[in-house]
Design a protein around this motif. Structure first.
Motif, PDB file in Angstrom:
ATOM      1  N   SER A  40       3.209   7.707   4.205  1.00 31.57           N
ATOM      2  CA  SER A  40       4.076   7.763   5.390  1.00 31.57           C
ATOM      3  C   SER A  40       3.452   7.006   6.559  1.00 31.57           C
ATOM      4  O   SER A  40       4.165   6.352   7.339  1.00 31.57           O
ATOM      5  CB  SER A  40       4.325   9.219   5.795  1.00 31.57           C
ATOM      6  OG  SER A  40       5.028   9.899   4.776  1.00 31.57           O
ATOM      7  N   GLN A  41       2.115   7.105   6.669  1.00 27.04           N
ATOM      8  CA  GLN A  41       1.434   6.373   7.740  1.00 27.04           C
ATOM      9  C   GLN A  41       1.599   4.861   7.543  1.00 27.04           C
ATOM     10  O   GLN A  41       1.831   4.120   8.510  1.00 27.04           O
ATOM     11  CB  GLN A  41      -0.051   6.745   7.756  1.00 27.04           C
ATOM     12  CG  GLN A  41      -0.314   8.187   8.197  1.00 27.04           C
ATOM     13  CD  GLN A  41      -1.778   8.563   8.055  1.00 27.04           C
ATOM     14  OE1 GLN A  41      -2.632   7.714   7.863  1.00 27.04           O
ATOM     15  NE2 GLN A  41      -2.068   9.851   8.133  1.00 27.04           N
ATOM     16  N   HIS A  42       1.480   4.420   6.309  1.00 28.99           N
ATOM     17  CA  HIS A  42       1.677   2.988   6.040  1.00 28.99           C
ATOM     18  C   HIS A  42       3.129   2.586   6.297  1.00 28.99           C
ATOM     19  O   HIS A  42       3.393   1.485   6.784  1.00 28.99           O
ATOM     20  CB  HIS A  42       1.293   2.667   4.591  1.00 28.99           C
ATOM     21  CG  HIS A  42      -0.190   2.560   4.383  1.00 28.99           C
ATOM     22  ND1 HIS A  42      -0.917   1.472   4.782  1.00 28.99           N
ATOM     23  CD2 HIS A  42      -1.085   3.440   3.841  1.00 28.99           C
ATOM     24  CE1 HIS A  42      -2.192   1.648   4.480  1.00 28.99           C
ATOM     25  NE2 HIS A  42      -2.327   2.841   3.905  1.00 28.99           N
TER      26      HIS A  42
ATOM     27  N   ALA B 274       3.911   5.827  -5.319  1.00 29.15           N
ATOM     28  CA  ALA B 274       3.894   5.941  -6.782  1.00 29.15           C
ATOM     29  C   ALA B 274       2.834   6.949  -7.231  1.00 29.15           C
ATOM     30  O   ALA B 274       3.073   7.761  -8.133  1.00 29.15           O
ATOM     31  CB  ALA B 274       3.624   4.564  -7.398  1.00 29.15           C
ATOM     32  N   LYS B 275       1.681   6.876  -6.566  1.00 22.67           N
ATOM     33  CA  LYS B 275       0.603   7.822  -6.917  1.00 22.67           C
ATOM     34  C   LYS B 275       1.010   9.257  -6.575  1.00 22.67           C
ATOM     35  O   LYS B 275       0.761  10.191  -7.351  1.00 22.67           O
ATOM     36  CB  LYS B 275      -0.671   7.448  -6.158  1.00 22.67           C
ATOM     37  CG  LYS B 275      -1.869   8.320  -6.505  1.00 22.67           C
ATOM     38  CD  LYS B 275      -3.119   7.853  -5.775  1.00 22.67           C
ATOM     39  CE  LYS B 275      -4.306   8.752  -6.126  1.00 22.67           C
ATOM     40  NZ  LYS B 275      -5.536   8.332  -5.405  1.00 22.67           N
ATOM     41  N   ALA B 276       1.653   9.439  -5.392  1.00 26.43           N
ATOM     42  CA  ALA B 276       2.102  10.776  -4.976  1.00 26.43           C
ATOM     43  C   ALA B 276       3.135  11.312  -5.967  1.00 26.43           C
ATOM     44  O   ALA B 276       3.110  12.504  -6.320  1.00 26.43           O
ATOM     45  CB  ALA B 276       2.692  10.718  -3.571  1.00 26.43           C
ATOM     46  N   ASN B 277       4.045  10.449  -6.418  1.00 25.91           N
ATOM     47  CA  ASN B 277       5.052  10.882  -7.393  1.00 25.91           C
ATOM     48  C   ASN B 277       4.391  11.357  -8.693  1.00 25.91           C
ATOM     49  O   ASN B 277       4.803  12.368  -9.277  1.00 25.91           O
ATOM     50  CB  ASN B 277       6.022   9.738  -7.694  1.00 25.91           C
ATOM     51  CG  ASN B 277       6.929   9.434  -6.509  1.00 25.91           C
ATOM     52  OD1 ASN B 277       7.134  10.289  -5.644  1.00 25.91           O
ATOM     53  ND2 ASN B 277       7.465   8.227  -6.461  1.00 25.91           N
ATOM     54  N   GLU B 278       3.366  10.615  -9.099  1.00 22.89           N
ATOM     55  CA  GLU B 278       2.646  11.029 -10.311  1.00 22.89           C
ATOM     56  C   GLU B 278       1.993  12.395 -10.118  1.00 22.89           C
ATOM     57  O   GLU B 278       2.038  13.253 -11.017  1.00 22.89           O
ATOM     58  CB  GLU B 278       1.573   9.985 -10.650  1.00 22.89           C
ATOM     59  CG  GLU B 278       2.138   8.648 -11.121  1.00 22.89           C
ATOM     60  CD  GLU B 278       1.034   7.625 -11.352  1.00 22.89           C
ATOM     61  OE1 GLU B 278      -0.156   7.977 -11.164  1.00 22.89           O
ATOM     62  OE2 GLU B 278       1.357   6.475 -11.713  1.00 22.89           O
TER      63      GLU B 278
ATOM     64  N   LYS C 226       0.831  -1.203   0.000  1.00 23.63           N
ATOM     65  CA  LYS C 226       0.000   0.000   0.000  1.00 23.63           C
ATOM     66  C   LYS C 226       0.866   1.253   0.000  1.00 23.63           C
ATOM     67  O   LYS C 226       0.574   2.232  -0.711  1.00 23.63           O
ATOM     68  CB  LYS C 226      -0.916  -0.016   1.236  1.00 23.63           C
ATOM     69  CG  LYS C 226      -2.009   1.033   1.190  1.00 23.63           C
ATOM     70  CD  LYS C 226      -2.955   0.789   0.037  1.00 23.63           C
ATOM     71  CE  LYS C 226      -4.086   1.817   0.035  1.00 23.63           C
ATOM     72  NZ  LYS C 226      -4.962   1.657  -1.137  1.00 23.63           N
ATOM     73  N   ARG C 227       1.952   1.224   0.810  1.00 24.65           N
ATOM     74  CA  ARG C 227       2.870   2.368   0.853  1.00 24.65           C
ATOM     75  C   ARG C 227       3.480   2.631  -0.514  1.00 24.65           C
ATOM     76  O   ARG C 227       3.517   3.769  -0.987  1.00 24.65           O
ATOM     77  CB  ARG C 227       3.985   2.084   1.863  1.00 24.65           C
ATOM     78  CG  ARG C 227       5.041   3.176   1.946  1.00 24.65           C
ATOM     79  CD  ARG C 227       6.314   2.629   2.563  1.00 24.65           C
ATOM     80  NE  ARG C 227       6.914   1.575   1.742  1.00 24.65           N
ATOM     81  CZ  ARG C 227       7.920   0.811   2.152  1.00 24.65           C
ATOM     82  NH1 ARG C 227       8.420   0.953   3.364  1.00 24.65           N
ATOM     83  NH2 ARG C 227       8.421  -0.119   1.350  1.00 24.65           N
ATOM     84  N   ASN C 228       3.958   1.577  -1.157  1.00 24.97           N
ATOM     85  CA  ASN C 228       4.585   1.728  -2.470  1.00 24.97           C
ATOM     86  C   ASN C 228       3.591   2.228  -3.508  1.00 24.97           C
ATOM     87  O   ASN C 228       3.912   3.060  -4.355  1.00 24.97           O
ATOM     88  CB  ASN C 228       5.192   0.392  -2.912  1.00 24.97           C
ATOM     89  CG  ASN C 228       6.337  -0.047  -2.014  1.00 24.97           C
ATOM     90  OD1 ASN C 228       6.907   0.755  -1.278  1.00 24.97           O
ATOM     91  ND2 ASN C 228       6.672  -1.327  -2.055  1.00 24.97           N
ATOM     92  N   GLU C 229       2.363   1.711  -3.404  1.00 21.83           N
ATOM     93  CA  GLU C 229       1.309   2.141  -4.322  1.00 21.83           C
ATOM     94  C   GLU C 229       1.009   3.628  -4.142  1.00 21.83           C
ATOM     95  O   GLU C 229       0.883   4.378  -5.122  1.00 21.83           O
ATOM     96  CB  GLU C 229       0.057   1.299  -4.042  1.00 21.83           C
ATOM     97  CG  GLU C 229      -1.134   1.644  -4.907  1.00 21.83           C
ATOM     98  CD  GLU C 229      -2.365   0.849  -4.505  1.00 21.83           C
ATOM     99  OE1 GLU C 229      -3.484   1.379  -4.663  1.00 21.83           O
ATOM    100  OE2 GLU C 229      -2.210  -0.294  -4.033  1.00 21.83           O
TER     101      GLU C 229
END
Length: 303
Positions: free
Chosen positions: A188-190, A98-102, A92-95
């Motif tokens: 960050s929470q994850h 990735a979304k935040a980077n986009e 979930k963190r990685n997902e």
């Protein structure tokens, strides 16, 4: 001989054992054999009691071993469960990252479109304008210098107005930045959960290892106690076998004695019969018999 660590047991003193030799068995008197049988029986019972106590302690240790293994298994299951949760939060963190980077890439593109990254930001421009105005108010300048300064102030003010207008027209950008930051915060929470759960999983792993080590130690004690049990049981069995041999020998002696007594009784009967027949012959020949002779004839059935 291995010795159980935490469980004191009565030591088997071999000097208390009773030895049965072939010479004692074959040549010992009945009285001696009866005494020996009693000694063998008593020592056998002592050794059986000792073996029983050691078996009980061994069984207790084996039960504790199983408890420790069960405890280790519980920690293993909890660790594995936590590791699964760690992986879920990692995914979930990685997902989310990735979304935040986009989203931040979109923010950068929008800034480029609005040219908000060109030149200085609003705060810097405002500070420069204030410095120039302060200089205009406090310094004595020539007409030419003052005109240049005023033009410079106006130029900065124009830059400020244009950039401010762009920022005010970029409400969509602010929303996008806010969304990107929220997604990053959620990631960050994850990540924090990953750290917490991984630490907890490691604790259960350490507890599992410790429980398995303790199980191994207790199992070693149980194995040592089993060896002590076998030692006492084998000694008890040997004493029982010797006791049975002595009992058998005593029965043989009893049988011989009975046969000897039987032979003696038979010999006495034959002797009495012969004596009675001799008395009876005298009686037939007319001799006078006394009371004792008459009783002997009656006993043999000749009168």
């Amino acid at each position: 001989m291995a010795v159980a660590k935490e469980h004191d047991v009565e030591e088997l003193d071999e000097s208390d054992n009773v030895e049965l030799t072939d010479d004692k068995l074959e040549n010992g008197s009945k009285g001696q054999l009866i005494k020996l049988a009693g000694q063998l029986r008593d020592r056998r019972n002592e050794l059986n009691q000792m073996a029983s106590e050691r078996a009980s302690k061994r069984d207790d240790l084996n039960a504790k071993t199983r408890e420790k293994v069960d405890e280790a298994q519980e920690h293993r299951e909890k660790r594995d469960e936590l590791n699964e949760q760690v992986q879920e939060h990692k995914n979930k963190r990685n997902e989310l990252n990735a979304k935040a980077n986009e989203l931040f890439d979109e923010v950068d593109e929008m800034k480029e479109d609005l040219e908000l990254d060109d030149g200085k930001d609003l705060e810097e421009l405002k500070e420069e304008i204030e410095q120039l105005e302060f200089r205009q108010q406090t310094e004595v300048l020539s007409t030419e210098d003052e005109r240049e300064l005023i033009e410079k102030i106006e130029d900065k003010r124009e830059q400020y107005r244009k950039k401010k207008d762009k920022v005010e027209d970029s409400g969509e950008l602010e929303g996008l930045v806010e969304e990107a930051e929220e997604v990053r915060s959620e990631a960050s929470q994850h990540h924090q959960k990953v750290t917490e759960l991984a630490d907890e999983a490691q604790e259960h792993h350490n507890e599992m290892i410790q429980a398995y080590r303790e199980a191994d130690d207790i199992r070693d004690e149980a194995d040592a106690m089993h060896e002590l049990f076998v030692e006492a049981q084998e000694a008890a069995d040997r004493h029982h076998e010797d006791f049975v041999r002595v009992q058998k020998r005593l029965r043989e002696l009893d049988k011989k004695e009975e046969e000897s007594r039987k032979d003696q009784r038979e010999a006495k009967r034959e002797e009495a019969k012969a004596e009675a027949e001799e008395i009876y012959q005298k009686f037939k020949e007319g001799e006078t018999l006394d009371t004792e002779d008459l009783m002997k004839l009656q006993k043999t059935g000749l009168l």
